[in-house]
Design a protein around this motif. Structure first.
Motif, PDB file in Angstrom:
ATOM      1  N   MET A   1      -3.063  24.843 -14.003  1.00  0.00           N
ATOM      2  CA  MET A   1      -3.821  23.601 -13.944  1.00  0.00           C
ATOM      3  C   MET A   1      -3.950  23.154 -12.484  1.00  0.00           C
ATOM      4  O   MET A   1      -3.127  23.459 -11.641  1.00  0.00           O
ATOM      5  N   SER A   2      -5.020  22.396 -12.215  1.00  0.00           N
ATOM      6  CA  SER A   2      -5.259  21.917 -10.859  1.00  0.00           C
ATOM      7  C   SER A   2      -4.790  20.473 -10.743  1.00  0.00           C
ATOM      8  O   SER A   2      -5.299  19.585 -11.428  1.00  0.00           O
ATOM      9  N   PHE A   3      -3.802  20.241  -9.865  1.00  0.00           N
ATOM     10  CA  PHE A   3      -3.257  18.897  -9.695  1.00  0.00           C
ATOM     11  C   PHE A   3      -3.790  18.302  -8.407  1.00  0.00           C
ATOM     12  O   PHE A   3      -3.652  18.877  -7.330  1.00  0.00           O
ATOM     13  N   ASP A   4      -4.403  17.126  -8.520  1.00  0.00           N
ATOM     14  CA  ASP A   4      -4.906  16.398  -7.351  1.00  0.00           C
ATOM     15  C   ASP A   4      -4.444  14.957  -7.476  1.00  0.00           C
ATOM     16  O   ASP A   4      -4.886  14.219  -8.357  1.00  0.00           O
ATOM     17  N   LEU A   5      -3.552  14.545  -6.590  1.00  0.00           N
ATOM     18  CA  LEU A   5      -2.972  13.208  -6.674  1.00  0.00           C
ATOM     19  C   LEU A   5      -4.041  12.123  -6.602  1.00  0.00           C
ATOM     20  O   LEU A   5      -3.953  11.101  -7.284  1.00  0.00           O
ATOM     21  N   ASN A   6      -5.071  12.342  -5.805  1.00  0.00           N
ATOM     22  CA  ASN A   6      -6.130  11.334  -5.657  1.00  0.00           C
ATOM     23  C   ASN A   6      -6.887  11.087  -6.951  1.00  0.00           C
ATOM     24  O   ASN A   6      -7.422  10.003  -7.159  1.00  0.00           O
ATOM     25  N   ASN A   7      -6.942  12.091  -7.809  1.00  0.00           N
ATOM     26  CA  ASN A   7      -7.612  11.925  -9.099  1.00  0.00           C
ATOM     27  C   ASN A   7      -6.804  11.046 -10.057  1.00  0.00           C
ATOM     28  O   ASN A   7      -7.342  10.514 -11.019  1.00  0.00           O
ATOM     29  N   LEU A   8      -5.502  10.913  -9.792  1.00  0.00           N
ATOM     30  CA  LEU A   8      -4.636  10.131 -10.665  1.00  0.00           C
ATOM     31  C   LEU A   8      -4.441   8.693 -10.183  1.00  0.00           C
ATOM     32  O   LEU A   8      -4.276   7.783 -10.983  1.00  0.00           O
ATOM     33  N   LEU A   9      -4.443   8.495  -8.878  1.00  0.00           N
ATOM     34  CA  LEU A   9      -4.166   7.168  -8.327  1.00  0.00           C
ATOM     35  C   LEU A   9      -5.219   6.156  -8.750  1.00  0.00           C
ATOM     36  O   LEU A   9      -6.427   6.446  -8.747  1.00  0.00           O
ATOM     37  N   ARG A  10      -4.773   4.970  -9.119  1.00  0.00           N
ATOM     38  CA  ARG A  10      -5.707   3.880  -9.390  1.00  0.00           C
ATOM     39  C   ARG A  10      -6.433   3.511  -8.103  1.00  0.00           C
ATOM     40  O   ARG A  10      -5.863   3.572  -7.008  1.00  0.00           O
ATOM     41  N   GLU A  11      -7.702   3.121  -8.229  1.00  0.00           N
ATOM     42  CA  GLU A  11      -8.508   2.817  -7.047  1.00  0.00           C
ATOM     43  C   GLU A  11      -7.898   1.697  -6.213  1.00  0.00           C
ATOM     44  O   GLU A  11      -7.911   1.737  -4.979  1.00  0.00           O
ATOM     45  N   ASN A  12      -7.342   0.666  -6.882  1.00  0.00           N
ATOM     46  CA  ASN A  12      -6.772  -0.434  -6.124  1.00  0.00           C
ATOM     47  C   ASN A  12      -5.522  -0.017  -5.354  1.00  0.00           C
ATOM     48  O   ASN A  12      -5.210  -0.577  -4.304  1.00  0.00           O
ATOM     49  N   ILE A  13      -4.827   1.015  -5.856  1.00  0.00           N
ATOM     50  CA  ILE A  13      -3.650   1.526  -5.152  1.00  0.00           C
ATOM     51  C   ILE A  13      -4.079   2.368  -3.955  1.00  0.00           C
ATOM     52  O   ILE A  13      -3.465   2.313  -2.886  1.00  0.00           O
ATOM     53  N   LYS A  14      -5.148   3.143  -4.132  1.00  0.00           N
ATOM     54  CA  LYS A  14      -5.674   3.917  -2.998  1.00  0.00           C
ATOM     55  C   LYS A  14      -6.013   2.992  -1.825  1.00  0.00           C
ATOM     56  O   LYS A  14      -5.790   3.320  -0.659  1.00  0.00           O
ATOM     57  N   ASN A  15      -6.578   1.827  -2.145  1.00  0.00           N
ATOM     58  CA  ASN A  15      -7.049   0.910  -1.110  1.00  0.00           C
ATOM     59  C   ASN A  15      -6.002  -0.130  -0.716  1.00  0.00           C
ATOM     60  O   ASN A  15      -6.273  -0.980   0.138  1.00  0.00           O
ATOM     61  N   LEU A  16      -4.831  -0.059  -1.329  1.00  0.00           N
ATOM     62  CA  LEU A  16      -3.802  -1.061  -1.093  1.00  0.00           C
ATOM     63  C   LEU A  16      -3.256  -0.988   0.330  1.00  0.00           C
ATOM     64  O   LEU A  16      -2.872   0.074   0.809  1.00  0.00           O
ATOM     65  N   VAL A  17      -3.207  -2.132   0.984  1.00  0.00           N
ATOM     66  CA  VAL A  17      -2.513  -2.245   2.265  1.00  0.00           C
ATOM     67  C   VAL A  17      -1.159  -2.881   1.960  1.00  0.00           C
ATOM     68  O   VAL A  17      -1.093  -4.056   1.595  1.00  0.00           O
ATOM     69  N   PRO A  18      -0.077  -2.125   2.071  1.00  0.00           N
ATOM     70  CA  PRO A  18       1.227  -2.667   1.684  1.00  0.00           C
ATOM     71  C   PRO A  18       1.675  -3.788   2.613  1.00  0.00           C
ATOM     72  O   PRO A  18       1.254  -3.860   3.775  1.00  0.00           O
ATOM     73  N   TYR A  19       2.523  -4.654   2.086  1.00  0.00           N
ATOM     74  CA  TYR A  19       3.081  -5.743   2.895  1.00  0.00           C
ATOM     75  C   TYR A  19       3.891  -5.150   4.047  1.00  0.00           C
ATOM     76  O   TYR A  19       4.696  -4.247   3.858  1.00  0.00           O
ATOM     77  N   SER A  20       3.675  -5.678   5.223  1.00  0.00           N
ATOM     78  CA  SER A  20       4.410  -5.214   6.397  1.00  0.00           C
ATOM     79  C   SER A  20       5.486  -6.231   6.733  1.00  0.00           C
ATOM     80  O   SER A  20       5.191  -7.355   7.157  1.00  0.00           O
ATOM     81  N   SER A  21       6.743  -5.841   6.518  1.00  0.00           N
ATOM     82  CA  SER A  21       7.853  -6.750   6.774  1.00  0.00           C
ATOM     83  C   SER A  21       8.283  -6.670   8.235  1.00  0.00           C
ATOM     84  O   SER A  21       7.899  -5.763   8.977  1.00  0.00           O
ATOM     85  N   ALA A  22       9.114  -7.632   8.628  1.00  0.00           N
ATOM     86  CA  ALA A  22       9.630  -7.632  10.000  1.00  0.00           C
ATOM     87  C   ALA A  22      10.392  -6.351  10.296  1.00  0.00           C
ATOM     88  O   ALA A  22      10.320  -5.814  11.407  1.00  0.00           O
ATOM     89  N   ARG A  23      11.113  -5.841   9.312  1.00  0.00           N
ATOM     90  CA  ARG A  23      11.905  -4.634   9.525  1.00  0.00           C
ATOM     91  C   ARG A  23      11.048  -3.360   9.507  1.00  0.00           C
ATOM     92  O   ARG A  23      11.495  -2.308   9.935  1.00  0.00           O
ATOM     93  N   ASP A  24       9.819  -3.476   9.006  1.00  0.00           N
ATOM     94  CA  ASP A  24       8.883  -2.350   9.111  1.00  0.00           C
ATOM     95  C   ASP A  24       8.280  -2.288  10.512  1.00  0.00           C
ATOM     96  O   ASP A  24       8.020  -1.214  11.047  1.00  0.00           O
ATOM     97  N   GLU A  25       8.049  -3.440  11.084  1.00  0.00           N
ATOM     98  CA  GLU A  25       7.342  -3.497  12.364  1.00  0.00           C
ATOM     99  C   GLU A  25       8.246  -3.204  13.556  1.00  0.00           C
ATOM    100  O   GLU A  25       7.783  -2.746  14.593  1.00  0.00           O
ATOM    101  N   PHE A  26       9.550  -3.490  13.409  1.00  0.00           N
ATOM    102  CA  PHE A  26      10.489  -3.121  14.467  1.00  0.00           C
ATOM    103  C   PHE A  26      11.585  -2.262  13.882  1.00  0.00           C
ATOM    104  O   PHE A  26      12.275  -2.661  12.947  1.00  0.00           O
ATOM    105  N   LYS A  27      11.748  -1.067  14.433  1.00  0.00           N
ATOM    106  CA  LYS A  27      12.807  -0.163  14.000  1.00  0.00           C
ATOM    107  C   LYS A  27      13.716   0.100  15.197  1.00  0.00           C
ATOM    108  O   LYS A  27      13.238   0.401  16.281  1.00  0.00           O
ATOM    109  N   GLY A  28      15.001  -0.001  14.990  1.00  0.00           N
ATOM    110  CA  GLY A  28      15.931   0.208  16.085  1.00  0.00           C
ATOM    111  C   GLY A  28      16.974  -0.886  16.118  1.00  0.00           C
ATOM    112  O   GLY A  28      17.157  -1.626  15.156  1.00  0.00           O
ATOM    113  N   GLU A  29      17.656  -1.003  17.241  1.00  0.00           N
ATOM    114  CA  GLU A  29      18.714  -1.997  17.405  1.00  0.00           C
ATOM    115  C   GLU A  29      18.346  -2.971  18.512  1.00  0.00           C
ATOM    116  O   GLU A  29      17.733  -2.593  19.516  1.00  0.00           O
TER     117      GLU A  29
END
Length: 351
Positions: A1-29
């Motif tokens: 069988m041919s598996f293509d992840l893009n064929n399964l993903l909901r359209e709104n998830i494909k276009n989703l911009v995830p929330y960017s937290s403070a800890r995502d924007e700065f990594k390190g100490e």
């Protein structure tokens, strides 16, 4: 069988911009953190819980990677394995349109998650010996089938599903096959994590709630291709695992020898309890188990359950579930608890 992840993903998830937290924007100490609106004075506890936790649980994943033999990029860590199950529905199933297949009797959260997300559920019962009905699964698949859930070792039956049958399903389905291995540590069967490089449509779910003894921390894992894990991380809440659970899980993962000792003890006790149960006249069958529990078919599950309750012992009555009629699910306890169970059952008289 041919598996293509893009064929399964909901359209709104494909276009989703995830929330960017403070800890995502700065990594390190850094020496001063003034970016996340935390309480800079501390927390009213001995441990400093005033800072947000690592959103991607790097330390936990690093230790899991060494134990499981897969790179951290192939690991999702969540608030119990139920979070991973829910994300699969939200990312890949269109409400009111798509469907998933389950193979009852099986873990009940698949159905609950389907109902919450308004996803149609197709049930293909296991065979009488609790194995996959491959023809039934093949007939149930349609163009809108997105997920197939297989629990192995299975809950509540305790048996492992034939590996060749699972591979047949994975190889012949262009959606995602989810193997729930919550009880894999107690099983003779090898984990399907090793097959991730072979099957792009495979997701393996595990937990630290069972053999690792961390049910109170709610730590679940999903193992999959990097593509699928990226979807999980995109959909999950920004801080989906609290700092206390991350710290304690990380410490626990250093104690693998203790856990392996408990697993050996539980497996030995499981076989002992199974033998002792077969001696009772009201026990019709003790099903083979690869988990830390045993499914026991009885002459009167309800009465035996109530008898044990009066003795202060709680088991699970599974007699209302299809293919489990008259059955109790009994978790393997400590040697003292198992002895209490057998002594209590010895006083049961169903006339």
């Amino acid at each position: 069988m041919s598996f293509d992840l893009n064929n399964l993903l909901r359209e709104n998830i494909k276009n989703l911009v995830p929330y960017s937290s403070a800890r995502d924007e700065f990594k390190g100490e850094a020496s001063v953190y003034l970016d996340a609106n935390e309480n800079s004075y501390g927390s009213p506890l001995p441990e400093p819980y005033n800072r947000y936790p690592d959103p991607l649980q790097a330390l936990v994943k690093e230790k899991l990677s060494k134990i499981k033999g897969v790179p951290p990029r192939n690991i999702f860590v969540g608030n119990g394995s139920d979070e991973a199950i829910d994300i699969l529905f939200r990312a890949f199933c269109r409400p009111g349109t798509d469907n998933v297949i389950i193979v009852p009797p099986t873990y009940g959260m698949y159905e609950v998650s389907a109902n919450i997300n308004d996803v149609r559920l197709k049930r293909v019962k296991l065979t009488e010996d609790y194995q996959l009905d491959l023809e039934g699964i093949a007939e149930a698949i349609d163009p809108n089938t997105r997920l197939i859930f297989i629990c192995s070792p299975n809950n509540p039956t305790g048996n492992s599903i034939n590996r060749e049958d699972i591979e047949t399903v994975i190889a012949n389905f262009d959606g995602i096959v989810v193997i729930d291995e919550a009880y894999i540590n107690y099983s003779r069967q090898k984990t399907f994590i090793r097959e991730l490089t072979e099957y792009a449509n495979l997701v393996v779910i595990q937990t630290l709630s069972k053999a690792w003894g961390l049910a109170g921390l709610r730590v679940g894992m999903a193992f999959a291709s990097e593509e699928i894990i990226e979807v999980f991380n995109k959909v999950k809440p920004p801080y989906n695992m609290n700092d206390a659970s991350q710290r304690l899980a990380s410490k626990a993962l250093d104690n693998i020898e203790q856990v392996n000792h408990w697993i050996r003890e539980a497996v030995t006790a499981r076989e002992k309890v199974a033998r002792e149960l077969t001696a009772f006249p009201f026990v019709l069958k003790v099903y083979p188990s690869d988990a830390n529990f045993i499914l026991v078919k009885t002459t009167d599950a309800k009465e035996i359950y109530q008898h044990l309750v009066k003795s202060g012992i709680i088991v699970r009555d599974r007699s209302k579930i299809a293919l489990c009629e008259g059955s109790l699910r009994i978790t393997i306890g400590t040697p003292a608890e198992n002895e209490q169970l057998i002594k209590a059952l010895a006083t049961f008289n169903n006339g």
